[in-house]
Write a protein that holds these residues in place. Structure first.
Motif, PDB file in Angstrom:
ATOM      1  N   MET A  86      -6.651   5.458  -5.842  1.00  0.00           N
ATOM      2  CA  MET A  86      -6.721   6.286  -4.173  1.00  0.00           C
ATOM      3  C   MET A  86      -6.570   5.360  -3.052  1.00  0.00           C
ATOM      4  O   MET A  86      -6.734   5.103  -2.004  1.00  0.00           O
ATOM      5  N   GLY A  87      -5.425   4.373  -3.606  1.00  0.00           N
ATOM      6  CA  GLY A  87      -4.676   3.009  -2.636  1.00  0.00           C
ATOM      7  C   GLY A  87      -5.306   2.118  -2.825  1.00  0.00           C
ATOM      8  O   GLY A  87      -5.768   1.538  -3.276  1.00  0.00           O
ATOM      9  N   LYS A  88      -4.411   1.507  -1.903  1.00  0.00           N
ATOM     10  CA  LYS A  88      -5.564  -0.190  -1.649  1.00  0.00           C
ATOM     11  C   LYS A  88      -6.246   0.576  -0.845  1.00  0.00           C
ATOM     12  O   LYS A  88      -6.482   0.513   0.203  1.00  0.00           O
ATOM     13  N   LEU A  89      -7.552  -0.723  -0.911  1.00  0.00           N
ATOM     14  CA  LEU A  89      -9.025  -0.660  -0.572  1.00  0.00           C
ATOM     15  C   LEU A  89      -9.275  -1.933  -0.169  1.00  0.00           C
ATOM     16  O   LEU A  89      -9.752  -3.181  -1.165  1.00  0.00           O
ATOM     17  N   LEU A  90      -9.512  -2.305   1.523  1.00  0.00           N
ATOM     18  CA  LEU A  90      -9.860  -4.003   1.300  1.00  0.00           C
ATOM     19  C   LEU A  90     -11.093  -4.084   1.432  1.00  0.00           C
ATOM     20  O   LEU A  90     -12.024  -3.443   1.382  1.00  0.00           O
ATOM     21  N   PRO A  91     -11.472  -5.361   1.299  1.00  0.00           N
ATOM     22  CA  PRO A  91     -12.917  -6.223   1.133  1.00  0.00           C
ATOM     23  C   PRO A  91     -13.910  -5.654   2.443  1.00  0.00           C
ATOM     24  O   PRO A  91     -13.230  -5.319   3.290  1.00  0.00           O
ATOM     25  N   GLU A  92     -15.093  -5.792   1.842  1.00  0.00           N
ATOM     26  CA  GLU A  92     -16.271  -5.298   2.678  1.00  0.00           C
ATOM     27  C   GLU A  92     -15.787  -4.275   3.596  1.00  0.00           C
ATOM     28  O   GLU A  92     -15.304  -4.000   4.683  1.00  0.00           O
ATOM     29  N   ASN A 126     -12.922  12.658  -3.795  1.00  0.00           N
ATOM     30  CA  ASN A 126     -13.566  11.926  -2.542  1.00  0.00           C
ATOM     31  C   ASN A 126     -12.957  11.486  -1.934  1.00  0.00           C
ATOM     32  O   ASN A 126     -12.124  11.191  -1.755  1.00  0.00           O
ATOM     33  N   SER A 127     -13.616  10.373  -0.586  1.00  0.00           N
ATOM     34  CA  SER A 127     -12.790   9.826  -0.211  1.00  0.00           C
ATOM     35  C   SER A 127     -13.308   8.505  -0.140  1.00  0.00           C
ATOM     36  O   SER A 127     -14.540   8.453  -1.161  1.00  0.00           O
ATOM     37  N   ALA A 128     -12.687   7.221  -0.707  1.00  0.00           N
ATOM     38  CA  ALA A 128     -12.881   6.159  -0.885  1.00  0.00           C
ATOM     39  C   ALA A 128     -12.781   4.964  -0.550  1.00  0.00           C
ATOM     40  O   ALA A 128     -12.043   4.741   0.293  1.00  0.00           O
ATOM     41  N   THR A 129     -13.439   4.121  -0.725  1.00  0.00           N
ATOM     42  CA  THR A 129     -13.916   2.988   0.230  1.00  0.00           C
ATOM     43  C   THR A 129     -13.626   1.527  -0.472  1.00  0.00           C
ATOM     44  O   THR A 129     -14.288   1.657  -1.759  1.00  0.00           O
ATOM     45  N   ASN A 130     -14.383   0.403  -0.376  1.00  0.00           N
ATOM     46  CA  ASN A 130     -14.437  -0.721  -1.131  1.00  0.00           C
ATOM     47  C   ASN A 130     -15.110  -1.800  -0.123  1.00  0.00           C
ATOM     48  O   ASN A 130     -15.851  -2.177  -0.024  1.00  0.00           O
ATOM     49  N   SER A 131     -16.442  -1.368  -1.423  1.00  0.00           N
ATOM     50  CA  SER A 131     -18.181  -2.332  -0.602  1.00  0.00           C
ATOM     51  C   SER A 131     -17.700  -4.015  -1.739  1.00  0.00           C
ATOM     52  O   SER A 131     -18.091  -4.932  -0.627  1.00  0.00           O
ATOM     53  N   ALA A 133       0.833  -0.544  -0.070  1.00  0.00           N
ATOM     54  CA  ALA A 133       0.067   0.318  -0.263  1.00  0.00           C
ATOM     55  C   ALA A 133       0.740   1.435  -0.298  1.00  0.00           C
ATOM     56  O   ALA A 133       0.477   2.360   0.087  1.00  0.00           O
ATOM     57  N   CYS A 134       1.884   1.697   0.275  1.00  0.00           N
ATOM     58  CA  CYS A 134       3.213   2.257  -0.206  1.00  0.00           C
ATOM     59  C   CYS A 134       3.334   2.853  -0.799  1.00  0.00           C
ATOM     60  O   CYS A 134       3.789   1.993  -1.730  1.00  0.00           O
ATOM     61  N   VAL A 172     -17.516   7.391  -1.155  1.00  0.00           N
ATOM     62  CA  VAL A 172     -17.515   7.147  -2.716  1.00  0.00           C
ATOM     63  C   VAL A 172     -16.878   5.532  -2.741  1.00  0.00           C
ATOM     64  O   VAL A 172     -16.573   5.100  -2.074  1.00  0.00           O
ATOM     65  N   ASP A 173     -18.072   4.765  -3.038  1.00  0.00           N
ATOM     66  CA  ASP A 173     -17.895   3.230  -3.576  1.00  0.00           C
ATOM     67  C   ASP A 173     -16.665   2.705  -4.362  1.00  0.00           C
ATOM     68  O   ASP A 173     -17.415   2.566  -5.473  1.00  0.00           O
ATOM     69  N   TYR A 174     -15.871   2.708  -4.498  1.00  0.00           N
ATOM     70  CA  TYR A 174     -14.750   2.157  -5.839  1.00  0.00           C
ATOM     71  C   TYR A 174     -14.950   0.513  -5.892  1.00  0.00           C
ATOM     72  O   TYR A 174     -14.301   0.314  -7.317  1.00  0.00           O
ATOM     73  N   GLY A 175     -16.215   0.336  -5.470  1.00  0.00           N
ATOM     74  CA  GLY A 175     -16.479  -0.958  -5.408  1.00  0.00           C
ATOM     75  C   GLY A 175     -17.066  -1.642  -6.840  1.00  0.00           C
ATOM     76  O   GLY A 175     -17.383  -2.581  -7.525  1.00  0.00           O
ATOM     77  N   VAL A 176     -17.478  -0.241  -7.480  1.00  0.00           N
ATOM     78  CA  VAL A 176     -18.681  -0.050  -8.738  1.00  0.00           C
ATOM     79  C   VAL A 176     -17.756   0.714  -9.515  1.00  0.00           C
ATOM     80  O   VAL A 176     -17.147   2.150  -9.547  1.00  0.00           O
TER      81      VAL A 176
END
Lengths: 129, 501
Positions: B181-187, B167-172, A121-122, B299-303
């Motif tokens: 937006m970097g590494k987004l862990l599942p769920e 936007n801030s990013a997350t992953n569903s 991730a870095c 927002v959901d980057y999973g879509v």
């Protein structure tokens, strides 16, 4: 994947059945895993496991409570490369990575379980192990 | 006290005689809180801002001078990274996101952003160029080493920097995503965000009253200028961006850092800061906006669509707290930008102004306020699963063979989706499974059905769904939502009907 290097200390176990204890502890967590190595040496039963990276801290905590010794492959931060963005912080389940009061990245080695979830991730490739 | 009204000229006069009052954006918040905006506007002349984040819209124009015999480089590589040449003979543009050649021994982590960092760090850069010969430029090949000192010009030129909002990013989804937006862990395993919140330049003068063409800024450790609005500048939606330039020879690798985001690519971390002149109370007020008042959305980057679904509204104070709540779950959130560096930039800019080394500017012209950010015009729209979805024939796990056999005949279908009371996917039945059930003397659906079912979702492209069907050798896919509830079905026959051939 996260590699766990476990040792069930010699003085703790009475027979080979105790090997099952390690496995049973993990089975209870309902986590998929692969046994990469299993051997018996003078320090005890040594097992190498591959568990999903995001489950490493959960598995580690459970096993440590059961008296199993875990050789951690802790990370190292290359301060020359680090830019204190903090992307790694939210990926750390144990609080080993955090900011100090000046928003500078702080690494507490004793909290690191060696899950390596932060490594790729870095954006500066400053996390090594 | 009468209303405060200052001019840039008056402020510059104060910089000249050493009486200027300069504070950073963080200090301004405290001053306005303690003394109110009126006194603050009276006392403070300049508020300095700063930001340090990955800015993919960065690059640099370089001029190498002429070799003997001269060459008009058609293709050139700097440390194995392809640079653009499509202008005068020995000019080139190196873009931050360009990756090094696959076969390069610098590895996949190296790209244009790193070349720019190496240049400002005064490191040696390897150049390779090829050309077709002309009567005026006879040379066809050149290979040499140089440093920034050997160049005539090295101009950082960034067509799109300093977004007003991110936007801030997350992953569903159920898998880890690697994004810009970097590494987004599942769920919803984590969330990331960018920007410097209350230190961000465009948050402090949100309508760009004082920022326009020609505004002098801190850029990469040196001095830079706003050339105009950046690409995708969208003032109606508070998504302003800036087009920046500056002399790289004055810059420092402390504030320009190459970056590589795993499975996404390269970028350049750029540090820049803008001084905001406090001409009146309104600017004092906007410069005192706090992280609590600066809002963005998760927002959901999973879509993987152009418009990604919004999950919730948050303030920068929420984001900096390190944890936000999504669907009743505490989700760790961290920044991609460095607050420490942003603070350092605001501090350095403040020092330069106080020491009379940096004067403020009146914009030559203001930025346009009527441009919009339109989507790409495409000739044929990509089709998504939701456009071909149809109602599925379903049965319950508890149903028996007679019921489902009748269902097949009545509905004239080959595919039955097995669900539970909550409409959740449990299994899948084809006429073949039912025939096999009869042969084996089975009676209940739950004993005959296939439990491993390949599925699709409404936002998947039809091409991707077709690929899954071919790859897994199935004729249909249940369409499910993220809670595993059945929305419908798509079949190979529908896909065949769709294709023109």
């Amino acid at each position: 994947m996260g590699i766990l290097d476990l040792t069930f200390p010699r003085n703790e176990f009475k027979g080979l059945d105790d090997y099952e204890k390690i496995i049973n502890h993990i089975l209870k967590l309902d986590v998929p895993f692969t046994i990469l190595k299993f051997n018996l040496n003078e320090s005890g039963i040594a097992v190498k496991l591959d568990v999903p990276t995001e489950k490493v801290s959960q598995v580690t905590q459970t096993l440590e409570k059961a008296g199993i010794k875990i050789k951690r492959q802790v990370i190292e931060i290359d301060e020359e490369l680090c830019i204190d963005c903090g992307q790694c912080i939210a990926l750390c389940n144990t609080g080993a990575l955090c900011f100090d009061e000046d928003s500078k990245l702080k690494f507490c080695e004793d909290k690191c379980v060696g899950c390596h979830l932060c490594v790729d991730a870095c954006p500066r490739q400053a996390i090594k192990y | 006290m009468s209303d405060v009204s200052k001019t840039i000229e008056e402020i510059n006069q104060k910089i000249n005689d050493g009486s200027v009052c300069v504070v950073t954006a963080e200090e301004m918040i405290k001053i306005v809180k303690e003394k109110g905006k009126k006194i603050a506007a009276n006392e403070v002349d300049v508020v300095t801002t700063g930001t340090f984040g990955a800015m993919c819209g960065s690059g640099a124009f370089l001029n190498f001078g002429h070799a003997d015999p001269p060459i008009k480089m058609e293709h050139l590589w700097l440390n194995d990274v392809h640079a653009y040449h499509g202008n005068a003979a020995v000019d080139a543009y190196i873009g931050a996101t360009r990756l090094s050649n696959r076969e390069s021994d610098r590895g996949e982590f190296y790209g244009g952003g790193h070349v720019i960092e190496d240049l400002v760090a005064r490191r040696i850069i390897h150049l390779k160029g090829t050309a077709y010969a002309t009567d005026c430029y006879p040379r066809t090949y050149i290979e040499t080493d140089f440093t920034i000192e050997d160049l005539n010009q090295a101009i950082l030129c960034n067509p799109r920097n300093g977004y007003q909002r991110y936007n801030s990013a997350t992953n569903s989804t159920k898998r880890t995503l690697y994004t810009y937006m970097g590494k987004l862990l599942p769920e919803f395993g984590n969330a990331t965000f960018s920007g410097a919140g209350e230190l961000s330049p465009l948050q402090k003068d949100p309508t760009c009253r004082t920022i326009g063409i020609g505004t002098r800024i801190f850029l990469g450790g040196g001095t830079g200028y706003v050339m105009g609005e950046g690409t995708q500048h969208n003032p109606n939606n508070d998504f302003r961006t800036l087009f920046l330039k500056g002399n790289m020879k004055e810059m420092s690798s402390e504030f320009l850092k190459g970056a590589y985001f795993t499975k996404y690519g390269c970028s350049l971390y750029v540090g820049f800061g803008i001084p905001i002149p406090i001409l009146d109370e309104h600017l004092a007020e906007s410069c005192a906006r706090t992280n609590e008042q600066i809002m963005t959305q998760v927002v959901d980057y999973g879509v993987p669509r152009r418009t990604r679904p919004k999950i919730l509204d948050v303030s920068y104070a929420d984001l900096y707290s390190g944890e936000i709540r999504i669907n009743g779950k505490d989700v760790k959130v961290s920044s991609l930008s460095s607050v420490r560096k942003a603070r350092q930039i605001a501090g350095l800019l403040k020092d330069r102004i106080k020491k009379g080394k940096f004067y403020l500017t009146n914009p030559v012209a203001t930025l346009p306020d009527d441009t919009e950010f339109k989507p790409m015009k495409v000739r044929s729209e990509v089709k998504f699963v939701d456009s071909i979805i149809k109602t599925a024939v379903t049965c319950n796990v508890k149903d028996d063979i007679k019921y489902v056999a009748n269902l097949l005949l009545k509905k004239n279908t080959n595919h039955i989706i097995v669900i539970d009371e909550k409409n959740k996917l449990k299994g899948f039945l084809t006429s073949f499974d039912i025939a096999r059930g009869v042969a084996k003397g089975l009676n209940l659906v739950k004993d005959m059905m296939m439990k491993k079912v390949f599925t699709t979702s409404p936002n998947m492209t039809v091409a991707e769904a077709r690929r899954i069907m071919a790859h897994k050798d199935v004729n249909s896919l249940p369409v499910i939502d993220k809670n595993n509830r059945v929305l419908g079905i798509i079949t190979a026959e529908d896909l065949l009907r769709m294709s023109k051939h």
